[in-house]
Structures are given as structure tokens and as C-alpha cells.
Design an enzyme around this catalytic site. Sequence first.
Site, PDB file in Angstrom:
ATOM      1  N   LEU A 206     -42.585  25.534  -1.186  1.00 41.83           N
ATOM      2  CA  LEU A 206     -42.428  24.723  -0.248  1.00 41.83           C
ATOM      3  C   LEU A 206     -42.371  23.358   0.898  1.00 41.83           C
ATOM      4  O   LEU A 206     -42.038  22.302   1.342  1.00 41.83           O
ATOM      5  CB  LEU A 206     -40.305  24.826  -0.792  1.00 41.83           C
ATOM      6  N   THR A 210     -44.545  25.596  12.385  1.00 42.57           N
ATOM      7  CA  THR A 210     -45.074  26.607  13.263  1.00 42.57           C
ATOM      8  C   THR A 210     -44.225  27.357  12.891  1.00 42.57           C
ATOM      9  O   THR A 210     -44.917  28.459  13.268  1.00 42.57           O
ATOM     10  CB  THR A 210     -44.080  25.682  14.487  1.00 42.57           C
ATOM     11  N   PHE A 211     -43.053  28.165  12.029  1.00 43.07           N
ATOM     12  CA  PHE A 211     -42.538  28.842  12.080  1.00 43.07           C
ATOM     13  C   PHE A 211     -43.290  30.113  11.314  1.00 43.07           C
ATOM     14  O   PHE A 211     -43.609  31.437  10.980  1.00 43.07           O
ATOM     15  CB  PHE A 211     -41.514  29.543  12.370  1.00 43.07           C
ATOM     16  N   LYS A 213     -43.825  29.369   6.647  1.00 42.22           N
ATOM     17  CA  LYS A 213     -44.128  29.028   5.112  1.00 42.22           C
ATOM     18  C   LYS A 213     -42.405  29.336   4.723  1.00 42.22           C
ATOM     19  O   LYS A 213     -42.247  30.422   4.492  1.00 42.22           O
ATOM     20  CB  LYS A 213     -44.965  29.481   4.215  1.00 42.22           C
ATOM     21  N   VAL A 214     -42.739  28.685   3.576  1.00 44.89           N
ATOM     22  CA  VAL A 214     -40.864  28.874   2.953  1.00 44.89           C
ATOM     23  C   VAL A 214     -41.545  28.170   1.643  1.00 44.89           C
ATOM     24  O   VAL A 214     -42.691  27.255   1.742  1.00 44.89           O
ATOM     25  CB  VAL A 214     -40.083  27.819   3.012  1.00 44.89           C
ATOM     26  N   LYS A 229     -38.040  32.308   3.135  1.00 45.64           N
ATOM     27  CA  LYS A 229     -38.971  31.389   4.721  1.00 45.64           C
ATOM     28  C   LYS A 229     -39.973  32.806   5.032  1.00 45.64           C
ATOM     29  O   LYS A 229     -39.560  33.837   5.238  1.00 45.64           O
ATOM     30  CB  LYS A 229     -37.866  31.529   5.384  1.00 45.64           C
ATOM     31  N   ASP A 326     -31.978  22.491  17.218  1.00 45.01           N
ATOM     32  CA  ASP A 326     -33.149  21.972  16.927  1.00 45.01           C
ATOM     33  C   ASP A 326     -32.827  21.334  16.148  1.00 45.01           C
ATOM     34  O   ASP A 326     -33.458  21.743  14.872  1.00 45.01           O
ATOM     35  CB  ASP A 326     -34.171  23.154  16.110  1.00 45.01           C
TER      36      ASP A 326
END
Length: 534
Positions: A206, A210-211, A213-214, A229, A326
Site C-alpha cells: 500500500l 522512512t519507518f 512499509k504498509v 504496518k 507529524d
Amino acid sequence: MQAAVHQMPQMLPQYPRQSLNGVINGAHIVPPTPPVATRKRKRPHQYTVSYSEVQEVDSEGKLREVIVIDDTPPPPTISPATTYTNGFSASYQPPQFSAPIRTRARAAAEAQALSASTSSVAIIPPAPKKRKREPVDDAHATITKKPVTIVQQQQPVTTTKSWASGSGAATDEVSKGPVPCDDKEGHYIIVPDDIIARRYRTVRLLGQGTFGKVVEAIDTQNDTRVAIKIIRAIPKYRDASKIEVRVLQKLKERDPMNRHKCIHLLHWFDHRNHICLVSELLGMCVYDFLKENEFAPFPRQHIQSFARQLLGSVAFLHDLHLIHTDLKPENILLVHSNFRSTAVPVPGKRNVPPRMKRVLQSTDIRLIDFGSATFEEEYHSTVVSTRHYRAPEIILGLGWSFPCDAYSLGCILVEFYTGVALYQTHDNLEHLAMMEMVMGKMPERFARAGTRTKPEFFKEGSRLDWPKAKASRQSKKDVRATRSLQDVIPPTDIINRHFLNLVQRLLAFDPSHRITVREALNHPYFSLSIAEEI
């Protein structure tokens, strides 16, 4: 098995026959000196027996350990595929003069051949293959095993445990040797139909940030679609994700019915060194909708609905002493992405055919991504927020708190109205200069505080030092092209006038003068009834 040992007769050197008294034919002679040996004297032969331990399957199909003596022939094989010559199998020929040299590897290979040929339930390990999915996790997948030859050694089976800390249950993952599942940056490699935690079957990627993938996945336990996530397998991102889990658990605990429109955590676990957060599957993010709609602005009644929901979500966070830090269109998801298309005229062009514009059928949204969320009483990092939505007090290093979220919301609402980001820059001083173009000069008190923390941005009199001599021509042009907020939101009617006033109060330079999100919910703008429009 027995070892036959034959004692060889001792061979003596052939010397001339001598009498006991050294007399031959009555004559005394000196006994001859025996010849000098040309080689070292042999020591008595020491018989040693070497052996090895192997496993065989007996006639009853049971596995047993057998000691094979190295100076005896191997046990005969009884495989129906073996051809026999002179009473011996083709895999073994009788010794001619001495027993063949038996090694441990040979004994193990022959025992494995016997086991494979006589046992109907022979255990054959799967041959190494590239990773397509995790065999242990895929309860519905068929694992194809390649046959091995009789000399192939069994590969060790490595068992690892992944503890699903969120649910209190453990999942055992068995894989044959290390299987690569990460790229060089620590992102999980997404494979369609991959089974995660023995429960979730991946469908498609999806998004990626940076963190991590989803991915979209199917929960095989209840046949529902979810979003997972998958955090990068890097310590700092894993640590941040654990903070996010703590925040999400608190949000769900305090708002079980989800009246405040924040994403709800369904489940979380640690999968192959990746923290995974499972949530409901929603539509696309607001930014993607804008992008696919060619950055056309939202209708004003939709903006009002978005504003009410966002302010309510952030007010709920602030009541829990939590700062999101954020807020941006990428972190706002549409619950449903369904839309209708309508033809709209192109502004300023009469002879151009109208273009198609997408209009959402539902404005329900969810606030997501609490990976940077910070409790008011906990440590505050120096820089937070994505550049385009960053408050001036953060740029000037004056510290930040709840008002920085209000500033980000002001930027977002303007973007909903115009379709594009209010501030498009990547330089701190240029950013501050654009803010002054939008909102007017900084208040003197706020500018003096900024002079103490960032003196390089100011000149005498606490005035912003723009443009500097090193500023590029393009940078000066971009700042001059930045319009004031009244030009961006012209107060042509009561709706725009109230909307402009709300945004001005959210974008105030001084955070102490900025409207709070709770106060903003009571703004007259939300008492207006806005007719449906394109």
C-alpha cells in the site's frame, strides 16, 4: 558383525645351518657373522579395530543405531532397485585381498541409502530454494519437496521463535537455514501471498516510508482485510514503533468506540525482527487523492467536515497530554475512497474543454501514524514535523508543545482549499521569509526570542535577515511569489471570512497567541451550513 583375525606364521631369516658347538664335520670354525639387515626390524603387528556409528531401519521399520566395524564389509542392501551379481549387491563387491577402507562418511551414506530404500516413511528434507513464502506460516500452502540423492547430507533445521508481544501468544517459525527477508535498508521484502505470523496473507503493498512499509493483507482467522504496518528492522525504528504501540493502546483504551477518528490498533507482534502493527483497512490518504485529482481543491463543505474531524481528533490527543507532531495530508486516511466524477470548466480558459474532477462520496477520515507522537511530560526532540507543516518555533529552536499541532492543521486546511502545499521550501531562512509573506512581520517579542536562539537568521532590530547575499535568484523569486493569506483565501463571502479567520489564528507566529484546537472547535466557522458544491 565379526572381524576375522588370522595370525601369520613368523618368518625367520635363512642363515647357514649351525651345530650347537660350532663344529662342522669335526672341525672347529668361527661362526659366520650374520648379514646386516637392510631395513628396520618390524614390530609385532598391533591389531586395532576402528568403528563408526550409523543408523539403520530394521525390518519392522524402526530406526536403530548400529556400530560398523571398519575392517568388515558393509551390510547388504535389500533395495528392489539394486542389481545383484554373484550373491553381492552392485553397491558392494567382495574384498579381493583385504577389506575396503571404510570411512565414517561412507558408512553414513550407505546407512542412509538403506533407510531410504527400506522405510516407507523415509524422512527427506526439502531441497534449498529461494524464498517465496514462509512454509511454516502458510497453513494453506503446499510445500514441494525435491528428492535428495543417497549421498546428500541432511540440512540442519533451524527453529526460531517470534513472540507476539501484543497478544501474549508465541509463534514458532521453522525455516531451513537463514532465509533473506530484508533488503539492504532493513525494509521487509513484500511477496504476494506471503503468510505473516501464521495468520495474515499479504495481498499488495500500500505504501512505503522512512519507518517501513504498509501492506494490505487478509486475516485468515476471520476472512477480513486489514492493513499491516511493517517497521524496518533497525533499532531506532523498532524503538519508535514500540512507543507508537503504547500510544495506540492508550487511544483505544480511552476511546473504544472510536468517536475521535484515530486509527485503532487491532493487533501487534514481532515478526522476524520487524514490529508489525495491524489495523483496519481504510482508503487512500488525502494527499494521494489530491494527487490523483490533479491537485484540485476540495469543495468547501468537504473542507469544513475535514476540519471538524481533525480538530476533534487532535483535541482528544491533547486532552491525553499527547502531541502528534507529524500532522500532514499523508497521515490522514479516507475511510472510503469512492468518488463521482463531474466536469468542471478550466478557470481562465474559455475555449478549453472542461476537465473531469473527482468528488468524494464520503468525507469520513482517520488520523494515523503516531510514530512521532510525544507525551508532554516526556523528552522532546529538537526538530519535529515534516518541513511544509513545521511551526516557526520549531525552526527557531524555541521549544514546542501542543500549539505546533495547531499550526500544522492551519497549513493542512489551506492545502485543502488550494490543492497545493502552502509552503514549498527546504531552507529554514527561506521558510521564515515565506511565513512573513503569508502572515506579515513577526511579532517583536517572538522575533527577539528567535534572535537569542538563531542569531544567524536576524539582523539588527530583531528583523529577519532576508535576503542574504548568498540567496539564489530562484529563492528570492519563490519568496516574492508567495501570496498573503488574504490573497490565498479571499474573504468574498461569510464562509470564506470565517474560514480565513480560523486559519489566521491557527497560523499565528507566537504559539502563546495561537488558538488551541479545543477553542477552534467552537469557532463560528463550524456553525455555518455550507451548501453542496463542486
